[in-house]
Enzyme design. Structure first.
Site, PDB file in Angstrom:
ATOM      1  N   GLN A 164      -7.379  -1.079   4.811  1.00  0.00           N
ATOM      2  CA  GLN A 164      -6.313  -0.472   4.009  1.00  0.00           C
ATOM      3  C   GLN A 164      -6.910   0.311   2.833  1.00  0.00           C
ATOM      4  O   GLN A 164      -6.304   1.245   2.327  1.00  0.00           O
ATOM      5  CB  GLN A 164      -5.384  -1.573   3.499  1.00  0.00           C
ATOM      6  CG  GLN A 164      -4.186  -1.074   2.751  1.00  0.00           C
ATOM      7  CD  GLN A 164      -3.094  -2.132   2.708  1.00  0.00           C
ATOM      8  OE1 GLN A 164      -2.503  -2.473   3.718  1.00  0.00           O
ATOM      9  NE2 GLN A 164      -2.858  -2.672   1.541  1.00  0.00           N
ATOM     10  N   SER A 215     -13.296  25.081 -28.551  1.00  0.00           N
ATOM     11  CA  SER A 215     -13.547  23.806 -29.214  1.00  0.00           C
ATOM     12  C   SER A 215     -12.495  23.608 -30.294  1.00  0.00           C
ATOM     13  O   SER A 215     -12.046  24.565 -30.922  1.00  0.00           O
ATOM     14  CB  SER A 215     -14.940  23.832 -29.848  1.00  0.00           C
ATOM     15  OG  SER A 215     -15.023  22.890 -30.895  1.00  0.00           O
ATOM     16  N   LYS A 258      -8.043   4.557   2.566  1.00  0.00           N
ATOM     17  CA  LYS A 258      -7.262   5.767   2.346  1.00  0.00           C
ATOM     18  C   LYS A 258      -7.419   6.376   0.953  1.00  0.00           C
ATOM     19  O   LYS A 258      -7.681   7.562   0.830  1.00  0.00           O
ATOM     20  CB  LYS A 258      -5.783   5.496   2.662  1.00  0.00           C
ATOM     21  CG  LYS A 258      -5.537   5.506   4.176  1.00  0.00           C
ATOM     22  CD  LYS A 258      -4.157   5.091   4.561  1.00  0.00           C
ATOM     23  CE  LYS A 258      -3.956   3.625   4.799  1.00  0.00           C
ATOM     24  NZ  LYS A 258      -5.006   2.817   5.377  1.00  0.00           N
ATOM     25  N   ASN A 318      -2.059  -1.268  13.670  1.00  0.00           N
ATOM     26  CA  ASN A 318      -3.507  -1.005  13.702  1.00  0.00           C
ATOM     27  C   ASN A 318      -3.824   0.334  14.370  1.00  0.00           C
ATOM     28  O   ASN A 318      -4.604   1.129  13.849  1.00  0.00           O
ATOM     29  CB  ASN A 318      -4.237  -2.150  14.413  1.00  0.00           C
ATOM     30  CG  ASN A 318      -4.037  -3.474  13.702  1.00  0.00           C
ATOM     31  OD1 ASN A 318      -3.445  -3.515  12.620  1.00  0.00           O
ATOM     32  ND2 ASN A 318      -4.528  -4.554  14.289  1.00  0.00           N
ATOM     33  N   SER A 351       0.826  -1.214   0.000  1.00  0.00           N
ATOM     34  CA  SER A 351       0.000   0.000   0.000  1.00  0.00           C
ATOM     35  C   SER A 351       0.857   1.259   0.000  1.00  0.00           C
ATOM     36  O   SER A 351       0.343   2.362   0.117  1.00  0.00           O
ATOM     37  CB  SER A 351      -0.941   0.013   1.210  1.00  0.00           C
ATOM     38  OG  SER A 351      -0.194  -0.010   2.409  1.00  0.00           O
ATOM     39  N   LYS A 395     -16.768  28.606 -30.149  1.00  0.00           N
ATOM     40  CA  LYS A 395     -17.146  28.076 -28.835  1.00  0.00           C
ATOM     41  C   LYS A 395     -16.333  28.655 -27.689  1.00  0.00           C
ATOM     42  O   LYS A 395     -15.132  28.885 -27.794  1.00  0.00           O
ATOM     43  CB  LYS A 395     -17.011  26.546 -28.817  1.00  0.00           C
ATOM     44  CG  LYS A 395     -18.088  25.821 -29.577  1.00  0.00           C
ATOM     45  CD  LYS A 395     -19.504  26.149 -29.118  1.00  0.00           C
ATOM     46  CE  LYS A 395     -19.865  25.490 -27.821  1.00  0.00           C
ATOM     47  NZ  LYS A 395     -20.051  24.040 -27.962  1.00  0.00           N
ATOM     48  N   ASN A 422     -16.623  27.447 -23.891  1.00  0.00           N
ATOM     49  CA  ASN A 422     -17.332  26.559 -22.966  1.00  0.00           C
ATOM     50  C   ASN A 422     -16.949  26.849 -21.516  1.00  0.00           C
ATOM     51  O   ASN A 422     -15.763  26.973 -21.221  1.00  0.00           O
ATOM     52  CB  ASN A 422     -17.002  25.101 -23.295  1.00  0.00           C
ATOM     53  CG  ASN A 422     -17.346  24.755 -24.732  1.00  0.00           C
ATOM     54  OD1 ASN A 422     -18.361  25.207 -25.255  1.00  0.00           O
ATOM     55  ND2 ASN A 422     -16.491  23.979 -25.379  1.00  0.00           N
ATOM     56  N   GLU A 449     -18.384  22.842 -15.772  1.00  0.00           N
ATOM     57  CA  GLU A 449     -18.692  21.505 -16.289  1.00  0.00           C
ATOM     58  C   GLU A 449     -17.790  20.443 -15.666  1.00  0.00           C
ATOM     59  O   GLU A 449     -18.243  19.377 -15.255  1.00  0.00           O
ATOM     60  CB  GLU A 449     -18.431  21.549 -17.792  1.00  0.00           C
ATOM     61  CG  GLU A 449     -19.440  20.829 -18.605  1.00  0.00           C
ATOM     62  CD  GLU A 449     -19.215  21.119 -20.084  1.00  0.00           C
ATOM     63  OE1 GLU A 449     -18.666  22.200 -20.412  1.00  0.00           O
ATOM     64  OE2 GLU A 449     -19.582  20.267 -20.894  1.00  0.00           O
ATOM     65  N   THR A 465     -38.425  28.645 -10.265  1.00  0.00           N
ATOM     66  CA  THR A 465     -38.848  27.381  -9.659  1.00  0.00           C
ATOM     67  C   THR A 465     -39.245  26.497 -10.835  1.00  0.00           C
ATOM     68  O   THR A 465     -39.813  26.993 -11.824  1.00  0.00           O
ATOM     69  CB  THR A 465     -40.036  27.533  -8.689  1.00  0.00           C
ATOM     70  OG1 THR A 465     -41.201  27.879  -9.421  1.00  0.00           O
ATOM     71  CG2 THR A 465     -39.771  28.596  -7.630  1.00  0.00           C
ATOM     72  N   HIS A 466     -38.919  25.229 -10.750  1.00  0.00           N
ATOM     73  CA  HIS A 466     -39.153  24.297 -11.868  1.00  0.00           C
ATOM     74  C   HIS A 466     -38.467  24.777 -13.149  1.00  0.00           C
ATOM     75  O   HIS A 466     -38.916  24.475 -14.254  1.00  0.00           O
ATOM     76  CB  HIS A 466     -40.655  24.099 -12.149  1.00  0.00           C
ATOM     77  CG  HIS A 466     -41.468  23.895 -10.915  1.00  0.00           C
ATOM     78  ND1 HIS A 466     -41.774  22.648 -10.421  1.00  0.00           N
ATOM     79  CD2 HIS A 466     -42.004  24.785 -10.055  1.00  0.00           C
ATOM     80  CE1 HIS A 466     -42.487  22.793  -9.311  1.00  0.00           C
ATOM     81  NE2 HIS A 466     -42.627  24.076  -9.059  1.00  0.00           N
TER      82      HIS A 466
HETATM   83  N1  ARG Z   1      -1.167  -0.842   5.627  1.00  0.00           N
HETATM   84  C1  ARG Z   1      -2.131  -1.096   6.641  1.00  0.00           C
HETATM   85  C2  ARG Z   1      -3.337  -0.163   6.454  1.00  0.00           C
HETATM   86  O1  ARG Z   1      -3.282   0.706   5.669  1.00  0.00           O
HETATM   87  C3  ARG Z   1      -1.537  -0.882   7.980  1.00  0.00           C
HETATM   88  C4  ARG Z   1      -2.077  -1.771   9.038  1.00  0.00           C
HETATM   89  C5  ARG Z   1      -1.724  -3.148   8.791  1.00  0.00           C
HETATM   90  N2  ARG Z   1      -2.007  -3.956   9.894  1.00  0.00           N
HETATM   91  C6  ARG Z   1      -1.758  -5.265   9.820  1.00  0.00           C
HETATM   92  N3  ARG Z   1      -1.998  -5.946  10.864  1.00  0.00           N
HETATM   93  N4  ARG Z   1      -1.338  -5.809   8.727  1.00  0.00           N
HETATM   94  O2  ARG Z   1      -4.351  -0.313   7.107  1.00  0.00           O
END
Ligand code: ARG
Length: 475
Positions: free
Chosen positions: A340, A295, A343, A128, A41, A301, A303, A308, A173-174
């Site tokens: 994971q 365009s 993110k 964790n 990751s 044009k 735009n 948009e 309205t509408h």
């Molecule tokens: N890369 C993990 C995450 O983004 C970190 C936590 C991983 N924990 C584990 N026990 N493998 O959540």
């Protein structure tokens, strides 16, 4: 007995093949090749390095306080982490890094900078509670950035409102002309939506401000760390109450994703209005060239791409919220590796807003009302309600006045004559209570000024909104 620090060169070469691993003692073979990409990751979470370093420096302090490491060891860790940060700042350590995630990378670099003592930092901590802490720290900063960007957008809308106080627009309205409103009232309608978004973002930041660190993997920390002090040190308002909850709780991220999605909806609606209002058919507004594109085929044009693209980008904000809701829905209690995936969705929502909000703020800052054109499309039927209200002031029940004015509108349409151009006689026939001066109703200013109750479109009601919005933007 203290072990001797590994020479930096050994640690460095180990990192270049499989990366630094935070686990492995109980494993015999390496990770299956097909599993490697799935497991990594770092490409996504590398941006959490400043938070990871911050959290780690605070954790080292907490370990000193708990008597787990000596002050001298804590100092070495801190100096090492500062050096790690300096290296990460350059971006170089990310190139070809094979580490599983940002936490593994930071620890590997710490071994390189501080030697064996680096192995003491992870005492009582798990990735964790570490990742939950890093992510929240990042979220609080991100929320501040969005709030600031929304503040700029609100200020641009305020300025547009000020330019639009004396411009009278059809209120729709509408998507049909309804009643006249000041241009300011239209601009402020959008401002209030973004003001609510600012509140939602701030509330999500507050929810993020609960510290998970000190929860360990699931059961809490076996060393007497001062979690209140840790929370204060890192800018959280309190530590979490329950370690099991803390490592699996992403409610704050959903709050922020929702606040972002709602902001996206508001941006999209503003974008839609801008597209309509800058079209030839409406022509109420003009944006500067810098916010429009041309365009490749049609030379004429122009735009309104800022509107948009922003409307389009808002789709992913809704999608990201859905992804997060779906991600957490079926998880058993505690930390699960699925998390994971939390993110990149939230990163994307925040990045999208930090790209679109400033562009929209710029577009709005460049927007100019086009009073001449607006004048051409104001239909006197917009004053039908004012006619009905006029009869009410003469004691006619609203239902009857509504009916009488409806007949007048019908007559004007049948005769192909604008409502305001019907003869006075026609008005008196429809309702004898109309005075001979009935035509005074056909005055745009008179109409908007009559709507003077707070929240209305009269000049003083609009100015009160401007003052209140200014006050909130300062606060
Ligand atoms: N890369 C993990 C995450 O983004 C970190 C936590 C991983 N924990 C584990 N026990 N493998 O959540």
């Amino acid at each position: 007995m203290k072990r001797k620090a590994k020479p930096a060169s050994t640690a460095k070469s180990a990192a270049n093949d499989a990366g630094h691993s935070l686990w492995g003692g109980r494993f015999e073979g390496g990770l299956a090749p097909e599993m490697r990409a799935l497991n990594l990751s770092l490409d996504v979470d590398q941006r959490l390095w400043p938070e990871d370093v911050r959290g780690s420096r605070a954790w080292a302090k907490a370990l000193i306080g708990a008597g787990v490491i000596t002050k001298a060891e804590g100092k070495k860790l801190d100096v090492g982490l500062v050096r790690v940060a300096a290296r990460l700042e350059t971006g170089a350590p990310f190139r070809n890094a094979a580490d599983e995630d940002v936490h593994s990378l930071v620890e590997r670099l710490l071994f390189e900078e501080a030697g064996e003592v680096a192995g003491k930092l992870h005492t009582g901590r798990s990735r964790n509670d570490q990742v939950a802490t890093d992510f929240r720290l990042w979220g609080m900063g991100a929320a501040d950035g969005i709030e600031a960007a929304l503040g700029d957008l609100c200020r641009a809308l305020l300025a547009l409102a000020t330019r639009g106080v004396d411009v009278i627009l059809p209120g729709y309205t509408h998507l049909q002309q309804g009643q006249p409103i000041r241009g300011a009232q239209w601009a402020l309608a959008h401002l209030w939506a973004f003001d609510r978004d600012r509140e939602r973002i701030a509330a999500a930041a507050h929810a993020a401000g609960v510290l998970p660190l000190g929860s360990g993997a699931i059961a809490g920390c076996p060393f007497p760390v001062d979690r209140d002090a840790l929370a204060r040190e890192l800018g959280f308002h309190r530590p979490s109450e329950n370690s099991v909850d803390a490592v699996g709780d992403r409610d704050w991220a959903l709050d922020l994703a929702y606040a972002c999605a709602m902001t996206g909806v508001h941006l999209s609606r503003l974008g839609e209005d801008l597209m309509l209002f800058t079209s030839l058919e409406f022509g109420f507004l003009r944006l500067a060239d810098g916010y429009s594109t041309g365009s490749s085929l049609m030379p004429q044009k122009r735009n309104p791409d800022v509107a948009e693209l922003t409307r389009g980008k808002s789709a992913r904000l809704t999608g990201n919220l859905m992804a997060l809701l779906t991600l957490v829905k079926g998880l058993p209690t505690g930390y699960n590796r699925d998390l994971q995936e939390d993110k990149h969705t939230l990163f994307d929502s925040v990045d999208t807003l930090l790209m679109t909000v400033p562009a929209m703020a710029g577009g709005i800052a460049s927007a100019e009302f086009q009073p001449k054109r607006i004048q051409q499309v104001l239909d006197t039927q917009l004053l039908a309600t004012d006619l009905a209200d006029e009869l009410v002031r003469k004691g006619v029940p609203f239902r009857r006045s509504h009916e009488a004015v409806g007949k007048l509108v019908r007559r004007s349409e049948l005769e192909g004559v604008p409502l305001a151009d019907l003869p006075v006689k026609a008005f008196l026939e429809a309702a004898p209570e109309f005075g001979k001066d009935v035509k005074k109703v056909f005055d745009w200013e008179r109409s908007v000024e009559s709507r003077n109750a707070p929240g209305g479109t009269s000049k003083s009601a609009v100015k009160a909104q401007v003052a209140e919005a200014r006050r909130r933007l300062k606060g």
